[in-house]
Design an enzyme around this catalytic site. Structure first.
Site, PDB file in Angstrom:
ATOM      1  CG  HIS A 108       9.618  27.769  62.131  1.00  0.00           C
ATOM      2  ND1 HIS A 108      10.679  27.229  61.453  1.00  0.00           N
ATOM      3  CD2 HIS A 108      10.119  28.241  63.306  1.00  0.00           C
ATOM      4  CE1 HIS A 108      11.780  27.352  62.182  1.00  0.00           C
ATOM      5  NE2 HIS A 108      11.466  27.967  63.304  1.00  0.00           N
ATOM      6  CB  CYS A 124      14.375  29.962  62.216  1.00  0.00           C
ATOM      7  SG  CYS A 124      14.357  30.041  64.022  1.00  0.00           S
TER       8      CYS A 124
END
Length: 500
Positions: A441, A329
């Site tokens: 994630h 991310c």
């Protein structure tokens, strides 16, 4: 519907732990139980199937209760982004960045959202299991507190209090907190639990007598021993035992000042031969065999922090030594060539160069990408499929480069597959290094991805776990329920929720 709230004498006293364990215990009794936290402040978040964002702790509690996570488990989520601001997420939808003073000016409107959500659960479950935040008796905040006493008074349910003996002063914690609770709410107290006892429990045998002298009408339900191996996902990066574990090759995770989704490290608990460490200095990277840059709630500010601390140079030097580097991310964005945020959508306006280890460029835009996906890996000639999710602001483009690069894996969204992430191979004078980047994630919930990184890191004694991360979590929740049942008197809870 019966409502039962777990309040704490302080932050990190064990509220999330007790709610998770209680949820698993009630599920095993055949009760339809769901978790609820009115307002959460955390950068550890989760994406529901509907693409809604909630606190990660409430998603774990939902799993322990045997229900699918939805936005109504956590109607208000505040994600700190630095500069005294937080992003407001309301019923799973990201809203504006807001300062604390401005937020509290709208607290009654926000309470109406909470109250409506509470009402929506009345006919949908047998027990609503609420979690408080911090302490319910912060005297300067009680008039605007919508998490602790107000929800349980609204529902006319009952509350439990949990105190952390590890902090010391457990008698003053419990007795002082109970004394300060206003009379109308005090009558709803069901009992209290002492948490995190280390050592010989027999040394605490007379505790009940001392509590009874000062709290004759507030039952002592028991003392829970500390169990380091029974720690669920950390809500706010305060639980070191839930994030640092293992022995063997050092895998260094960069602890940004504004780190988010730190639970991405936890599936490594399943394996042997790996030591997961969270680091903040260049010296911490000297003996690392892999380096992971996790998510960030303010990517540009945390990238600036990397440079100020010397970690940016240390990461680049580690890559030149052949150490594999992984960015997830915000960490993925930092590894690129450039990051541009002209309007300050992600927290800090500006344009800066990245660490230059991936051939990508990122520009931040107003829209936030929030969705669950099916991830597909073909590492080690084995196809591995699992659920992951994205939560990010910014669009990342692959740049033309002389560096060999390919997609890291594939994702499937609404029946359509496409490449995701970046795998770059650098050839230096005497070494070769691999750099991964992804928006996913849950990357390491895949056994094959953990195996592939351990192989690139040349970990000799690595052994992957034999069960999936999801199976491990369900096993953990049941063990937590076993511990709760063994050390606490559950009779009053049984009576309140009408268990025979």
């Amino acid at each position: 519907m019966k409502a039962l709230s777990v309040l704490g004498t302080s932050s990190n006293a064990g509220k999330s732990w007790i709610v998770t364990a209680l949820g698993a215990w009630l599920r095993r009794q055949g009760v339809k139980v769901v978790p609820f936290k009115a307002q959460n402040m955390s950068n550890n978040s989760y994406v529901t199937l509907e693409g809604e964002e909630i606190g990660r702790a409430q998603a774990a509690q939902a799993a322990a209760c045997g229900v699918r996570p939805v936005a109504e488990h956590n109607p208000v989520l505040l994600k700190p982004s630095g500069n005294g601001t937080s992003q407001l997420v309301l019923l799973g939808q990201p809203k504006q960045h807001i300062r604390a003073g401005d937020y509290y000016q709208h607290i009654e409107d926000i309470w109406q959202v909470v109250a409506q959500t509470l009402d929506s659960w009345r006919d949908r479950c047998d027990v609503l299991l609420l979690e408080g935040a911090g302490s319910p008796v912060e005297l300067n905040l009680m008039h605007r507190d919508i998490v602790n006493l107000r929800p349980i008074q609204y529902l006319q349910g009952r509350w439990l209090l949990v105190g952390d003996i590890e902090r010391g002063g457990i008698f003053s914690q419990i007795i002082g907190t109970h004394t300060l609770i206003p009379e109308p709410a005090k009558s709803l107290g069901l009992g209290f639990i002492v948490n995190k006892f280390r050592g010989d429990l027999s040394l605490f045998d007379t505790a009940g007598e001392h509590f009874a002298k000062h709290l004759p009408d507030f039952p002592y339900l028991g003392t829970l021993p500390y169990r380091g191996h029974l720690q669920p996902e950390s809500e706010d990066s305060l639980c070191k035992e839930a994030e640092e574990f293992g022995s063997g090759a050092k895998f260094a995770w960069i602890r940004f000042p504004r780190v988010s989704n730190s639970q991405d490290s936890q599936p490594w608990q399943l394996d042997t031969g790996i030591r997961t460490c969270w680091v903040t200095t260049p010296e911490d990277l000297k003996d690392a065999q892999a380096i992971i840059l996790p998510g960030s709630k303010n990517t540009l500010q945390d990238l600036e922090w990397l440079r100020k601390t010397g970690l940016a140079i240390a990461i680049q030097q580690a890559a030149q030594r052949g150490i594999p580097i992984v960015g997830i991310c915000g960490g993925y964005q930092m590894l690129g060539q450039s990051l541009s945020d002209p309007h300050g959508y992600a927290g800090l306006a500006g344009e800066v160069p990245g660490l230059g280890l991936l051939p990508i460029a990122t520009e931040f835009i107003a829209e936030k990408e929030v969705r669950q996906v099916s991830a597909i890996s073909t590492h080690n000639n084995t196809t591995d499929t699992w659920q992951a999710y994205e939560i990010h602001m910014g669009q990342t483009q692959i740049m033309t480069s002389h560096i060999p690069a390919s997609p890291l894996l594939k994702i499937e969204v609404q029946g359509t597959q496409r490449p995701e992430g970046n795998h770059c191979v650098h050839t230096w004078e005497t070494t070769q290094s691999h750099v991964w980047g992804t928006y996913l994630h849950g990357l390491f919930e895949s056994t094959s991805m953990r195996q592939a990184l351990a192989q690139l890191a040349h970990v000799q004694d690595y052994r992957p776990g034999t069960i999936s991360w999801q199976q491990q979590q369900f096993k953990l929740y049941d063990q937590m329920a076993d511990t709760l049942e063994e050390y606490c008197d559950m009779a009053l809870i049984r009576d309140w929720v009408d268990l025979v």
